[in-house]
Design an enzyme around this catalytic site. Structure first.
Site, PDB file in Angstrom:
ATOM      1  N   ASP A 166       2.665  -0.004  11.803  1.00  0.00           N
ATOM      2  CA  ASP A 166       2.723  -1.293  12.498  1.00  0.00           C
ATOM      3  C   ASP A 166       4.054  -2.020  12.287  1.00  0.00           C
ATOM      4  O   ASP A 166       4.099  -3.246  12.251  1.00  0.00           O
ATOM      5  CB  ASP A 166       1.551  -2.189  12.042  1.00  0.00           C
ATOM      6  CG  ASP A 166       1.551  -2.408  10.534  1.00  0.00           C
ATOM      7  OD1 ASP A 166       2.295  -1.712   9.811  1.00  0.00           O
ATOM      8  OD2 ASP A 166       0.791  -3.273  10.071  1.00  0.00           O
ATOM      9  N   GLY A 193       0.840  -1.206   0.000  1.00  0.00           N
ATOM     10  CA  GLY A 193       0.000   0.000   0.000  1.00  0.00           C
ATOM     11  C   GLY A 193       0.868   1.247   0.000  1.00  0.00           C
ATOM     12  O   GLY A 193       1.815   1.341   0.774  1.00  0.00           O
ATOM     13  N   ASP A 210       5.170  -4.479   6.102  1.00  0.00           N
ATOM     14  CA  ASP A 210       5.571  -5.838   6.493  1.00  0.00           C
ATOM     15  C   ASP A 210       5.622  -6.817   5.315  1.00  0.00           C
ATOM     16  O   ASP A 210       6.525  -7.656   5.251  1.00  0.00           O
ATOM     17  CB  ASP A 210       4.715  -6.374   7.652  1.00  0.00           C
ATOM     18  CG  ASP A 210       3.222  -6.265   7.391  1.00  0.00           C
ATOM     19  OD1 ASP A 210       2.831  -5.704   6.342  1.00  0.00           O
ATOM     20  OD2 ASP A 210       2.447  -6.748   8.227  1.00  0.00           O
ATOM     21  N   THR A 218       4.406   2.885   5.290  1.00  0.00           N
ATOM     22  CA  THR A 218       3.021   2.413   5.422  1.00  0.00           C
ATOM     23  C   THR A 218       2.269   3.373   6.333  1.00  0.00           C
ATOM     24  O   THR A 218       2.853   3.888   7.290  1.00  0.00           O
ATOM     25  CB  THR A 218       2.937   0.976   6.010  1.00  0.00           C
ATOM     26  OG1 THR A 218       1.577   0.726   6.423  1.00  0.00           O
ATOM     27  CG2 THR A 218       3.832   0.774   7.219  1.00  0.00           C
TER      28      THR A 218
HETATM   29  O1  F6P Z   1      -1.426  -1.397   4.772  1.00  0.00           O
HETATM   30  C1  F6P Z   1      -1.918  -0.173   4.425  1.00  0.00           C
HETATM   31  C2  F6P Z   1      -3.415  -0.241   4.209  1.00  0.00           C
HETATM   32  O2  F6P Z   1      -3.839   1.053   3.854  1.00  0.00           O
HETATM   33  C3  F6P Z   1      -4.247  -0.780   5.366  1.00  0.00           C
HETATM   34  O3  F6P Z   1      -4.494   0.133   6.390  1.00  0.00           O
HETATM   35  C4  F6P Z   1      -5.490  -1.216   4.648  1.00  0.00           C
HETATM   36  O4  F6P Z   1      -6.155  -2.210   5.375  1.00  0.00           O
HETATM   37  C5  F6P Z   1      -4.967  -1.740   3.351  1.00  0.00           C
HETATM   38  O5  F6P Z   1      -3.724  -1.090   3.127  1.00  0.00           O
HETATM   39  C6  F6P Z   1      -5.866  -1.512   2.165  1.00  0.00           C
HETATM   40  O6  F6P Z   1      -5.287  -2.103   1.049  1.00  0.00           O
HETATM   41  P1  F6P Z   1      -5.770  -1.905  -0.451  1.00  0.00           P
HETATM   42  O7  F6P Z   1      -5.375  -0.534  -0.886  1.00  0.00           O
HETATM   43  O8  F6P Z   1      -5.068  -2.959  -1.211  1.00  0.00           O
HETATM   44  O9  F6P Z   1      -7.255  -2.038  -0.427  1.00  0.00           O
END
Ligand code: F6P
Length: 324
Positions: A130, A11, A103, A126
């Site tokens: 976390d 992400g 991660d 991120t």
């Molecule tokens: O890890 C970052 C994050 O924004 C999380 O908080 C969220 O759950 C996830 O990515 C959403 O992912 P995507 O953009 O693939 O829907």
């Protein structure tokens, strides 16, 4: 080491561009050839690798997203995918990598290093915060401030109509965003994946609060054990049984991932990016450059992804006390 490459993966988060800029310019300053890999591990497998120059990263320090684009790669999880990635890096003469991500990115980087031995240093990118080994991750501060701005606006309308609002913020596995927004936004409750949410307690407290307050804000991390904000709202509504009370849900979603990074995130990103290149040149590998107590610290990828990063207990207590 003469040639390194940088990529962003997983992400995206605001500040990734500032980090790319720091990697590219530190690398050039230290006499290295720097390459950019597009779309994370996907681009590594597909060979989307281009030389970067100082001007390649002009005018990006203030921009959200990532100029290198990002992806979550399923193929990189396979030995065949990683072999293709290695061959592409080898054919470009890449001798070191800077991996910017969370991660999932570091899990991939660790396996790849163990299999192929290309020195790799990570930067924590991120919004979730976390990652063990850094007090804050790049993008977290911006995401919190974006969510907070939305919560402030919702509070106006919540108060005007005496409504109870459930506001869902990002965080599948971590409640850092929810907790910081909860404190800053004056929430009555914060629900996070790290702690078991006691529905009875929430309902009882909301009933008590109605004696002193006419509207309430509940911040829900998307990964809470009771479900998402809509599901929790339905459970609470069913138990409060007050036809005069209106319940509303707002899911902030991907708005939290975009926007211009805050000063804090730009500085953190710049420091981590520079430290990653310096680390590679000093022979560091299989680790992440983070900032702990204001100092740059290198933490093995294994710890970054394997060690839990607990919420600050005082912060949870703060919300309880300040919401009376
Ligand atoms: O890890 C970052 C994050 O924004 C999380 O908080 C969220 O759950 C996830 O990515 C959403 O992912 P995507 O953009 O693939 O829907």
């Amino acid at each position: 080491m003469k040639r390194i490459a940088v990529f962003t993966s997983g992400g995206d988060s605001p500040g990734m561009n500032a980090c790319i800029r720091a990697v590219v310019r530190t690398g050039i300053y230290r006499g290295l050839d720097v390459y950019g890999i597009y779309r994370g591990y996907e681009g590594m497998i597909e060979g989307e690798i281009k030389r970067m120059y100082s001007y390649s990263v002009s005018n990006i320090v203030q921009r959200g997203g990532t100029i290198l684009k990002s992806a979550r790669s399923l193929e990189f999880r396979t030995p065949e995918g990683r072999k293709k990635a290695y061959e592409n890096l080898k054919s470009h003469g890449i001798e070191g990598l800077v991996a910017i991500g969370g991660d999932g990115t570091f899990t991939g980087a660790k396996v790849f290093f163990e299999e192929y031995g290309i020195p790799t240093v990570g930067c924590p990118g991120t919004i979730d915060n976390d990652i063990y080994g850094t007090d804050y991750t790049i993008g977290f501060d911006t995401a919190v401030n974006t969510a907070l701005e939305a919560i402030d606006k919702i509070r106006d309308t919540a108060a005007a109509h005496d409504r109870i609002f459930f506001i869902e913020v990002m965080g599948r596995d971590a409640g850092f965003i929810a907790v910081e927004c909860g404190i800053g936004g004056g929430a009555e409750f914060v629900m996070v994946p790290e702690t078991k949410t006691d529905l009875k307690h929430v309902v009882k407290s909301l009933k008590n609060l109605r004696k002193t307050k006419t509207s309430s804000i509940l911040v829900v991390a998307e990964g809470d054990d009771l479900g998402n904000a809509e599901e929790i709202m339905q459970q609470v509504k069913a138990q409060i049984k007050d036809p005069n009370k209106e319940f509303k849900v707002t899911t902030l979603g991907h708005i939290q991932r975009g926007g211009n990074p805050t000063a804090f995130d730009r500085v953190l990103a710049s420091r981590c990016g520079m430290a990653a290149v310096e680390g590679l040149l000093e022979g560091k590998t299989n680790c992440m450059a983070g900032v702990v107590n204001k100092e740059v610290v290198y933490t093995p990828f294994g710890d970054c992804i394997g060690m839990p990063k607990p919420l600050i207990p005082d912060h949870l207590k703060l919300i309880d006390i300040l919401s009376i």
